[in-house]
Design a protein around this motif. Sequence first.
Motif, PDB file in Angstrom:
ATOM      1  N   VAL A  39       1.362  -6.047   7.058  1.00 43.70           N
ATOM      2  CA  VAL A  39       2.314  -5.755   5.992  1.00 43.70           C
ATOM      3  C   VAL A  39       2.906  -7.073   5.503  1.00 43.70           C
ATOM      4  N   VAL A  40       2.696  -7.338   4.209  1.00 44.94           N
ATOM      5  CA  VAL A  40       3.235  -8.557   3.603  1.00 44.94           C
ATOM      6  C   VAL A  40       4.448  -8.170   2.764  1.00 44.94           C
ATOM      7  N   THR A  41       5.596  -8.740   3.088  1.00 46.09           N
ATOM      8  CA  THR A  41       6.827  -8.450   2.369  1.00 46.09           C
ATOM      9  C   THR A  41       7.311  -9.689   1.627  1.00 46.09           C
ATOM     10  N   GLU A  42       8.208  -9.456   0.659  1.00 47.22           N
ATOM     11  CA  GLU A  42       8.736 -10.566  -0.134  1.00 47.22           C
ATOM     12  C   GLU A  42      10.232 -10.422  -0.308  1.00 47.22           C
ATOM     13  N   LYS A  43      10.965 -11.507  -0.044  1.00 51.80           N
ATOM     14  CA  LYS A  43      12.413 -11.535  -0.224  1.00 51.80           C
ATOM     15  C   LYS A  43      12.819 -12.888  -0.790  1.00 51.80           C
ATOM     16  N   GLU A  44      13.511 -12.836  -1.916  1.00 48.34           N
ATOM     17  CA  GLU A  44      13.978 -14.054  -2.586  1.00 48.34           C
ATOM     18  C   GLU A  44      12.835 -15.053  -2.794  1.00 48.34           C
ATOM     19  N   GLY A  45      11.670 -14.519  -3.193  1.00 46.35           N
ATOM     20  CA  GLY A  45      10.521 -15.367  -3.503  1.00 46.35           C
ATOM     21  C   GLY A  45       9.702 -15.822  -2.318  1.00 46.35           C
ATOM     22  N   ASN A  46      10.141 -15.490  -1.118  1.00 48.21           N
ATOM     23  CA  ASN A  46       9.417 -15.905   0.085  1.00 48.21           C
ATOM     24  C   ASN A  46       8.659 -14.726   0.685  1.00 48.21           C
ATOM     25  N   GLN A  47       7.380 -14.948   0.953  1.00 50.14           N
ATOM     26  CA  GLN A  47       6.548 -13.901   1.540  1.00 50.14           C
ATOM     27  C   GLN A  47       6.437 -14.087   3.051  1.00 50.14           C
ATOM     28  N   GLU A  48       6.314 -12.935   3.730  1.00 52.37           N
ATOM     29  CA  GLU A  48       6.187 -12.957   5.183  1.00 52.37           C
ATOM     30  C   GLU A  48       5.238 -11.850   5.605  1.00 52.37           C
ATOM     31  N   ALA A  49       4.347 -12.128   6.522  1.00 48.58           N
ATOM     32  CA  ALA A  49       3.379 -11.154   7.013  1.00 48.58           C
ATOM     33  C   ALA A  49       3.703 -10.781   8.456  1.00 48.58           C
ATOM     34  N   ALA A  50       3.507  -9.498   8.787  1.00 50.53           N
ATOM     35  CA  ALA A  50       3.717  -9.030  10.154  1.00 50.53           C
ATOM     36  C   ALA A  50       2.751  -7.877  10.424  1.00 50.53           C
ATOM     37  N   ILE A  51       2.473  -7.650  11.694  1.00 48.69           N
ATOM     38  CA  ILE A  51       1.547  -6.599  12.105  1.00 48.69           C
ATOM     39  C   ILE A  51       2.337  -5.396  12.596  1.00 48.69           C
ATOM     40  N   TYR A  52       1.927  -4.205  12.115  1.00 52.15           N
ATOM     41  CA  TYR A  52       2.584  -2.962  12.526  1.00 52.15           C
ATOM     42  C   TYR A  52       1.545  -1.969  13.022  1.00 52.15           C
ATOM     43  N   ASP A  53       1.970  -1.145  13.971  1.00 54.03           N
ATOM     44  CA  ASP A  53       1.065  -0.144  14.547  1.00 54.03           C
ATOM     45  C   ASP A  53       0.882   1.059  13.625  1.00 54.03           C
ATOM     46  N   ALA A  54       1.812   1.261  12.713  1.00 50.49           N
ATOM     47  CA  ALA A  54       1.726   2.386  11.781  1.00 50.49           C
ATOM     48  C   ALA A  54       2.614   2.115  10.576  1.00 50.49           C
ATOM     49  N   VAL A  55       2.359   2.878   9.492  1.00 51.40           N
ATOM     50  CA  VAL A  55       3.123   2.704   8.247  1.00 51.40           C
ATOM     51  C   VAL A  55       3.505   4.074   7.690  1.00 51.40           C
ATOM     52  N   LEU A  56       4.766   4.199   7.272  1.00 48.26           N
ATOM     53  CA  LEU A  56       5.254   5.386   6.567  1.00 48.26           C
ATOM     54  C   LEU A  56       5.634   4.979   5.147  1.00 48.26           C
ATOM     55  N   VAL A  57       4.917   5.519   4.161  1.00 48.21           N
ATOM     56  CA  VAL A  57       5.149   5.185   2.757  1.00 48.21           C
ATOM     57  C   VAL A  57       6.120   6.216   2.175  1.00 48.21           C
ATOM     58  N   CYS A  58       7.321   5.769   1.851  1.00 46.01           N
ATOM     59  CA  CYS A  58       8.398   6.668   1.416  1.00 46.01           C
ATOM     60  C   CYS A  58       8.932   6.232   0.051  1.00 46.01           C
ATOM     61  N   THR A  59       8.036   6.015  -0.901  1.00 47.36           N
ATOM     62  CA  THR A  59       8.418   5.435  -2.192  1.00 47.36           C
ATOM     63  C   THR A  59       8.673   6.473  -3.281  1.00 47.36           C
ATOM     64  N   GLY A  60       8.429   7.760  -3.005  1.00 50.18           N
ATOM     65  CA  GLY A  60       8.727   8.800  -3.984  1.00 50.18           C
ATOM     66  C   GLY A  60       7.754   8.838  -5.154  1.00 50.18           C
ATOM     67  N   HIS A  61       8.110   9.632  -6.170  1.00 49.38           N
ATOM     68  CA  HIS A  61       7.218   9.773  -7.333  1.00 49.38           C
ATOM     69  C   HIS A  61       7.994   9.833  -8.649  1.00 49.38           C
ATOM     70  N   HIS A  62       9.182   9.239  -8.669  1.00 53.18           N
ATOM     71  CA  HIS A  62       9.972   9.190  -9.904  1.00 53.18           C
ATOM     72  C   HIS A  62      10.276   7.745 -10.289  1.00 53.18           C
ATOM     73  N   THR A  63       9.303   6.874 -10.123  1.00 54.56           N
ATOM     74  CA  THR A  63       9.539   5.450 -10.366  1.00 54.56           C
ATOM     75  C   THR A  63       8.935   4.960 -11.675  1.00 54.56           C
ATOM     76  N   ASN A  64       7.686   5.333 -11.942  1.00 51.76           N
ATOM     77  CA  ASN A  64       6.961   4.797 -13.100  1.00 51.76           C
ATOM     78  C   ASN A  64       7.049   5.766 -14.280  1.00 51.76           C
ATOM     79  N   ALA A  65       7.786   5.379 -15.291  1.00 49.49           N
ATOM     80  CA  ALA A  65       7.975   6.249 -16.458  1.00 49.49           C
ATOM     81  C   ALA A  65       6.659   6.470 -17.198  1.00 49.49           C
ATOM     82  N   HIS A  66       6.394   7.733 -17.555  1.00 47.46           N
ATOM     83  CA  HIS A  66       5.227   8.080 -18.369  1.00 47.46           C
ATOM     84  C   HIS A  66       5.687   8.167 -19.820  1.00 47.46           C
ATOM     85  N   LEU A  67       5.270   7.192 -20.626  1.00 50.20           N
ATOM     86  CA  LEU A  67       5.706   7.103 -22.016  1.00 50.20           C
ATOM     87  C   LEU A  67       4.474   7.148 -22.923  1.00 50.20           C
ATOM     88  N   PRO A  68       4.038   8.358 -23.320  1.00 49.50           N
ATOM     89  CA  PRO A  68       2.780   8.517 -24.057  1.00 49.50           C
ATOM     90  C   PRO A  68       2.922   8.259 -25.557  1.00 49.50           C
TER      91      PRO A  68
END
Length: 528
Positions: free
Chosen positions: A127-156
């Motif tokens: 998992v590569v994360t970024e904070k204040e322009g600095n990236q950091e990589a770390a190893i995880y045994d598992a990942v939970l993606v909790c980002t939802g589905h109301h983020t990207n506006a659909h503007l047709p």
Amino acid sequence: MAKKVAVIGAGTSGLVAIKTCLDEGLEPTCFERTNDIGGLWRFNGDPEDGRASIYKSVIINTSKEMMCYSDFPIPEDYPNFMHNSKIFSYFRMYAEHFQLLKYIHFKTSVHSIKKCPDFATTGQWEVVTEKEGNQEAAIYDAVLVCTGHHTNAHLPLDSFPGIEIFKGQYFHSRDYKNPESFSGKNVIVIGIGNSGGDIAVELSRTASQVFLSTRKGSWILNRVSDYGYPIDMLNLTRFLNTLKNALPISVLNWIGESTVNRRFDHANYGLKPNHRIFSQHPMVNDDLPNRIIAGAVVVKCNVKRFTETDAIFEDGSVEKNIDVVVFATGYTFGFPFCEDLKVQNNKVSLFKYTFLPELEKQTLAVIGLIQPLGAIMPISELQVRLATRIFNGEKLLPSVSAMKEDIMKKKEEMEKRYVASQRHTIQVDYMEYMDELAELLGVKPNLRNLFLTDPKLAWNVYFGPCTPYQYRLTGRGKWPKAREAILTQWDRALKPLQTRTVDKAGGNSMASLIILGFILLLVAIFVF
């Protein structure tokens, strides 16, 4: 040593993910790109990139007893349908009570998650994360993606010729915050989902005129149901589910449409769609018919094209001197940080909308990527309870082929039942889906045993609302106070309403409604 789990997002799903990881002896690290918890339900006057956004007046469509986390009831004095500030306050209480904040890295975005080279053996992710322009990589045994589905506006915009020459203001509903700057203006709201209805109603109190444009129309539900009770507490019951499964869909549609048309005839109000009531995610709005009958909102068909100042509709009508167009046209979702999660036209192939069947090791789970006719919070909780136990090595999932078969079956059912729409790709029936997850977990209430051992509780579980506490009665994660929470749920629902003492003699009680329900069940058994 405890397994390390990366949790992406500290909103509705992320908070319960952290807490459940701790319950299961896992070591969570949560990455939240903003400076606070709450996700969708933390109001901010300025929309933030990559974060869900709401308007200041938003009130949730699910009642507090149906939406709470299953071992942490919402305070009894909180209103049944809460303003977003109350929801955020509840999340704050939850986070502080279970001491979750210390596991969250704020102002930290996830740049990428990739399988480690030895994933087939270890199931680990980089998992590569970024904070204040600095990236950091770390190893995880598992990942939970909790980002939802109301983020990207659909503007047709391509679907609305002339919008490029329109001299007025136009924007997606994601950018709408309050009605103050729209005083005296002519506004078109395009889209008849919950946001479109809410915004049209709110603007109609300050704007000169509001037009609500819809391609298909919609059936409208009330938050307040019979005798003033919350609609979800009366309708999301195991008893009514029994009846629903016994009746043909045509009969269910007739009952549903007759019920909502008794409040106001949808055809007379220009809202009646061609599809049946259970073929669409309905709008929940208590005020729209009042604003339509007062002339403050005028329902129109789809916009065919715009001129510099006017809107021309598909029926040939023209509305002149339009100042503002609000596109309440929904959202798209995606996972640009994870190449394994492939999304096309708002569709992603996940078992129970959570797991990728083809992974060699089940160490990735997507939480909260569902659109229920009901609350997301308790569903996310069950998803993460299942995921964390799988991360700990329990064999709770079926074979790869069985998972893929289930995915295909659900897609076919959805295409058969719902009108084609990007909002109907992650649709679930609240109770049925909760029970599916609970069966895999071994925490679904056993009604036969309950009626034999605890008839009072069984009566409330079957005839009462299917509140989240039901999934804490037995099995792993059993909560000692679940029985009490179920038996007192109506007390908490009525508490915020009882601000003045009145004589209830001759009134309608919940007991009489439940008895009526029992009689209807006997009739249904006799007939079917």
